[in-house]
Design a protein around this motif. Structure first.
Motif, PDB file in Angstrom:
ATOM      1  N   GLN A   1       7.799   0.827  -6.598  1.00 11.25           N
ATOM      2  CA  GLN A   1       7.537   1.743  -5.494  1.00 11.25           C
ATOM      3  C   GLN A   1       8.832   2.240  -4.875  1.00 11.25           C
ATOM      4  O   GLN A   1       9.800   1.505  -4.748  1.00 11.25           O
ATOM      5  CB  GLN A   1       6.697   1.042  -4.428  1.00 11.25           C
TER       6      GLN A   1
ATOM      7  N   ALA B   1       9.028   3.183   6.711  1.00  9.91           N
ATOM      8  CA  ALA B   1       8.817   4.073   5.573  1.00  9.91           C
ATOM      9  C   ALA B   1       7.962   5.268   5.983  1.00  9.91           C
ATOM     10  O   ALA B   1       6.937   5.112   6.629  1.00  9.91           O
ATOM     11  CB  ALA B   1       8.149   3.325   4.440  1.00  9.91           C
ATOM     12  N   PHE B   2       8.399   6.493   5.631  1.00  7.11           N
ATOM     13  CA  PHE B   2       7.583   7.695   5.830  1.00  7.11           C
ATOM     14  C   PHE B   2       6.746   7.949   4.587  1.00  7.11           C
ATOM     15  O   PHE B   2       5.643   8.443   4.664  1.00  7.11           O
ATOM     16  CB  PHE B   2       8.479   8.901   6.107  1.00  7.11           C
ATOM     17  N   HIS B   3       7.328   7.624   3.431  1.00 11.41           N
ATOM     18  CA  HIS B   3       6.619   7.741   2.168  1.00 11.41           C
ATOM     19  C   HIS B   3       6.766   6.408   1.454  1.00 11.41           C
ATOM     20  O   HIS B   3       7.849   5.813   1.478  1.00 11.41           O
ATOM     21  CB  HIS B   3       7.287   8.790   1.274  1.00 11.41           C
ATOM     22  N   ARG B   4       5.713   5.918   0.804  1.00 12.91           N
ATOM     23  CA  ARG B   4       5.870   4.821  -0.162  1.00 12.91           C
ATOM     24  C   ARG B   4       5.060   5.219  -1.381  1.00 12.91           C
ATOM     25  O   ARG B   4       3.839   5.293  -1.333  1.00 12.91           O
ATOM     26  CB  ARG B   4       5.407   3.487   0.400  1.00 12.91           C
ATOM     27  N   LEU B   5       5.766   5.549  -2.451  1.00 13.35           N
ATOM     28  CA  LEU B   5       5.124   6.187  -3.585  1.00 13.35           C
ATOM     29  C   LEU B   5       5.360   5.388  -4.846  1.00 13.35           C
ATOM     30  O   LEU B   5       6.376   4.718  -4.999  1.00 13.35           O
ATOM     31  CB  LEU B   5       5.703   7.594  -3.783  1.00 13.35           C
ATOM     32  N   LYS B   6       4.414   5.489  -5.747  1.00 14.34           N
ATOM     33  CA  LYS B   6       4.544   4.837  -7.039  1.00 14.34           C
ATOM     34  C   LYS B   6       5.519   5.623  -7.904  1.00 14.34           C
ATOM     35  O   LYS B   6       5.465   6.850  -7.961  1.00 14.34           O
ATOM     36  CB  LYS B   6       3.168   4.803  -7.706  1.00 14.34           C
TER      37      LYS B   6
ATOM     38  N   ASP C   1       0.837  -1.203   0.000  1.00 11.98           N
ATOM     39  CA  ASP C   1       0.000   0.000   0.000  1.00 11.98           C
ATOM     40  C   ASP C   1       0.870   1.250   0.000  1.00 11.98           C
ATOM     41  O   ASP C   1       1.915   1.286   0.651  1.00 11.98           O
ATOM     42  CB  ASP C   1      -0.900   0.014   1.237  1.00 11.98           C
ATOM     43  N   ASP C   2       0.407   2.275  -0.701  1.00 11.70           N
ATOM     44  CA  ASP C   2       1.124   3.550  -0.679  1.00 11.70           C
ATOM     45  C   ASP C   2       1.090   4.145   0.724  1.00 11.70           C
ATOM     46  O   ASP C   2       0.139   3.941   1.466  1.00 11.70           O
ATOM     47  CB  ASP C   2       0.476   4.537  -1.653  1.00 11.70           C
ATOM     48  N   ILE C   3       2.151   4.881   1.055  1.00  7.81           N
ATOM     49  CA  ILE C   3       2.176   5.619   2.322  1.00  7.81           C
ATOM     50  C   ILE C   3       2.450   7.072   1.974  1.00  7.81           C
ATOM     51  O   ILE C   3       3.364   7.357   1.198  1.00  7.81           O
ATOM     52  CB  ILE C   3       3.290   5.093   3.254  1.00  7.81           C
ATOM     53  N   HIS C   4       1.641   7.962   2.496  1.00  9.41           N
ATOM     54  CA  HIS C   4       1.917   9.391   2.328  1.00  9.41           C
ATOM     55  C   HIS C   4       2.119   9.964   3.716  1.00  9.41           C
ATOM     56  O   HIS C   4       1.279   9.795   4.582  1.00  9.41           O
ATOM     57  CB  HIS C   4       0.772  10.095   1.601  1.00  9.41           C
ATOM     58  N   HIS C   5       3.251  10.631   3.896  1.00  2.00           N
ATOM     59  CA  HIS C   5       3.563  11.143   5.217  1.00  2.00           C
ATOM     60  C   HIS C   5       2.546  12.198   5.638  1.00  2.00           C
ATOM     61  O   HIS C   5       2.163  13.046   4.837  1.00  2.00           O
ATOM     62  CB  HIS C   5       4.960  11.759   5.203  1.00  2.00           C
TER      63      HIS C   5
END
Lengths: 282, 458
Positions: free
Chosen positions: B344, B352-357, A168-172
């Motif tokens: 990703q 992880a603070f950000h996990r982005l495509k 899943d994507d994570i956005h801070h």
């Protein structure tokens, strides 16, 4: 030769085409500790309309007679397949078959793989009867099994095995910016603060403050007074520049210069002020 | 210029080899070197793709997988052998060392010869299980070849496998009908490194042809739980492939005509295409990913855009790019992420603070650049730009670039005049300054007030 061979097989297949596997006298019963449960008969024509309920301490028993072309016979493959419809996971349960085709299997709730036991949708049970040779096997759905979960039993959790794939994507989530009070309130207080200046001036004027000795002082010591008062104003200008753009190392030398000017001109200017005081003019 | 040189070197290297991305030395182990005649088409295919094939028997004393600590071969192909073990040169430990040294193994099983104990131990080590007593034959009474196995049903006719699951690239579905004769199935453990390529149809099952001739009481596995061709890709991306039926690679089944039971027309098997696909994957001719470069920079107006700085500030806008190529048979091609899968990027400190495509931005003849722009989190510390792309059938991509993220410097905050809450304080300073200057003026230049003259005079 090979062609002939296959022809022979085709002929044999045609001769035996009528011979298919089937079953008869099939019953399914649920036995639980509380007593005998449901017992249903089923046949190969259609699956049972109602689903079989299997509690967590129950066991399911299936009895049938396997037949090839109407005669009782032992097939090599006699499995009851339980399938979890959402994931497609299957668990086979082989039947114990006698020579005359009488087959039996008992499936306890504890025999079910956890993924099936934890299923919330009814499991689909199908029966596979097939063997070597030309006789055609059957693979028929026979009934659905409702796996009952008992409210006070510990729930069965089927853990998903780890698989590589996208996550899943994570956005801070950023902390909120510091907030200021409404501008109206700030402006009210600004006005209140600024109002003190005229109040101060009016207070001083009523007490008789004035600048009447300005020309006298300038005439007595023009340079000293000019530089002294100018340096006091310049010092405020330096502080303003420090606030606006300068750093400390730019500020300190300028303060030194302005301060020296204040000091040097101050002796003369303040001497003049003292002379006026001694003359009784203050 | 540098780019051009490395590009030319790459091109020459590709032309010179035109084969697997990880070397051309292939060792074939078989019972008797003469047996290779039975697999001549498969082996000729491999030679045609540039492999240098050496043939050895397990009994050979000169056989050694390592020379002076280095691998002597890049790939091993095991064809069935009759001996119970594989001798001192092919112990499970040596084979594991071979995998650890990034060597690839393609293992074929057969139900007619017992699997050597060395291989069974190796498979157990990798969480792949064979039927008990190394005896197992896969049959399916619903999907057999009516021409060759009308009685024994041990020649399975299978449809191409298709993608393993959504988001996984399908390397193995070029073939039409695949014949799987006389094979031994496997079951796989739960590990993520294992992936089945070909699974038995729902009605297929494995039985012991010596003991379970009458009925199957103790079932090894059936249906999709029974894997016929399985793969394991180690963490170092070394590949281990198990083909349950050695016969399916033999000349006999490459161009055999088969007729599925219950169907009218005979068709030619697609075993040759499938053998090419599975051996190409096993020997790293397909599905090999290469990271060409990784780059990250500030994505802010007015800021210098130096590549890969060591330090950023919190809340900086940053762009990260990674260029990837995929090896396909004899050259690198641009890598395309399979449908419904994502490449990703993680920006992480411990977690992880950000996990982005990462989205494809630039595509060249042999690479695709994926990039993503984002705002750094409001947390200072040592962070990693992390691309951890591990997928079945692709070699692993793990790229980690460490950067520091610092706080705002004292002069990077908004000025106090921009903050409305600070206006009363600024007004206070203004009032004080005005008052001070007025006081100085009055103190220096004020004449005594007329009404209080007598009191003020001393």
């Amino acid at each position: 030769m090979r062609f002939l061979h296959s022809l022979l097989f085709l002929a044999a297949g045609a001769a035996q085409a009528a011979s298919t596997w089937g079953f008869d006298d099939a019953t399914v019963s649920v036995s639980s500790k509380k007593g005998a449960g449901a017992k249903e008969k089923f046949n190969e024509k259609a699956p049972l309309p109602q689903s079989i309920v299997l509690g967590s301490s129950d066991s399911l028993k299936i009895l049938l007679t396997a037949k090839e072309g109407g005669k009782g016979k032992r097939p090599h493959q006699a499995f009851v397949m339980l399938q979890e419809p959402t994931t497609g996971l299957e668990a086979p349960f082989p039947l114990t078959v006698k020579d005359n085709g009488k087959a039996v299997v008992e499936i306890k709730h504890s025999d079910l793989p956890t993924q099936l036991a934890a299923s919330t949708t009814p499991l689909k049970a199908s029966l596979i009867l097939a063997s070597f040779g030309a006789a055609e096997g059957i693979n028929k759905p026979i009934f659905d099994i409702d796996v009952a979960t008992e409210p006070n039993a510990t729930p069965i959790v089927a853990e998903k095995p780890m698989r590589y794939g996208k996550l899943d994507d994570i956005h801070h989530e950023f902390r909120a910016d510091p907030k200021s009070p409404p501008k109206v309130i700030s402006l009210v207080f600004v006005l209140a603060v600024l109002a003190t200046v005229p109040a101060l001036f009016i207070g001083w004027l009523t007490l008789g403050a004035n600048v009447s000795h300005l020309s006298k002082a300038i005439n007595a010591a023009p340079l000293a007074h000019g530089v002294f008062f100018g340096s006091i104003v310049a010092m405020e200008g330096v502080f303003y520049m420090y606030y606006a753009s300068w750093n400390l190392f730019q500020t300190l030398p300028v303060i030194g210069v302005v301060g020296a000017a204040t000091f040097l001109s101050g002796t003369k200017a303040l001497g003049e002020v003292q002379s006026r005081r001694l003359a009784g003019e203050r | 210029m540098k780019f051009l040189v490395s590009f030319l070197v790459l091109v020459f290297a590709a032309v010179a080899q035109a084969i697997s991305s990880s070397g051309s030395r292939l060792l074939v182990i078989l019972e008797d070197v003469a047996e290779k005649a039975g697999y001549s088409k498969f082996l000729a295919d491999l030679e045609g793709r540039g492999f240098d094939i050496a043939y050895e028997t397990p009994k050979s004393e000169s056989l050694s997988l390592f020379h002076l600590g280095e691998r002597s071969y890049d790939h091993i192909l095991f064809l069935p052998t009759k001996s119970k073990g594989l001798g001192p040169n092919l112990t499970p430990n040596i084979l594991l060392q071979f995998i650890n040294a990034n060597g690839n193994i393609l293992l074929t099983l057969s139900s007619s010869t017992a699997t050597p104990s060395s291989i069974v131990s190796l498979l157990l080590e990798l969480d792949i299980y064979l039927p008990a007593d190394r005896q197992g034959l896969v049959v399916d009474h619903f999907n057999y070849d009516a021409l060759s196995a009308s009685e024994k049903h041990d020649v399975l006719l299978l449809q191409p496998p298709g993608a393993l699951r959504a988001g996984v690239k399908d390397f193995f579905s070029d073939a039409s009908v695949i014949a799987f004769p006389n094979g031994m199935g496997q079951t796989l453990g739960e590990g993520a490194l294992l992936a089945p390529v070909l699974r038995a149809p729902a009605t297929g099952y494995s039985y012991n042809p010596k003991e379970q001739t009458e009925t199957v009481d103790d079932l090894f596995a059936s249906g999709s739980q029974l894997s016929l061709v399985s793969t394991m890709q180690a963490r170092n991306s070394a590949r281990f492939t198990v083909v349950g039926s050695a016969d399916m690679l033999s000349d006999k089944w490459f161009d055999a005509k088969v007729k599925k039971v219950g169907e009218k027309d005979t068709v030619k098997t697609g075993n040759q295409e499938f053998a090419k696909a599975i051996s190409g994957w096993a020997f790293k001719e397909t599905g090999v990913l290469r990271v060409n470069w990784v780059e990250h920079h500030l994505n802010e107006e007015g800021a210098g855009n130096a590549s890969n700085p060591k330090i950023y500030r919190i809340k900086n806008d940053v762009t990260y790019s990674i260029s990837l190529s995929e090896y396909s048979w004899d050259k690198y091609i641009p890598f395309t992420v399979p449908e419904s899968d994502d490449l990703q990027l993680e920006f992480s400190m411990l977690s992880a603070f950000h996990r982005l495509k990462l989205n494809p931005t630039i595509s060249s003849a042999d690479s695709t650049t994926y990039s993503s722009s984002f705002k750094l989190p409001d947390q200072h510390g040592i962070f990693n730009f992390m691309v951890n792309y591990k997928r079945p059938f692709f070699t692993n991509v793990v790229e980690k670039n460490t950067v520091s993220v610092r706080h705002f410097a004292h002069d990077e905050w908004p000025r106090s005049f921009a903050i409305s809450g600070a206006w009363p304080w600024l007004a206070g300073i203004g009032a004080t300054v005005t008052g001070w200057l007025a006081f100085c003026t009055v103190w220096l230049y004020s004449a005594p007030a007329a009404t209080r003259e007598s009191k003020k005079t001393r």
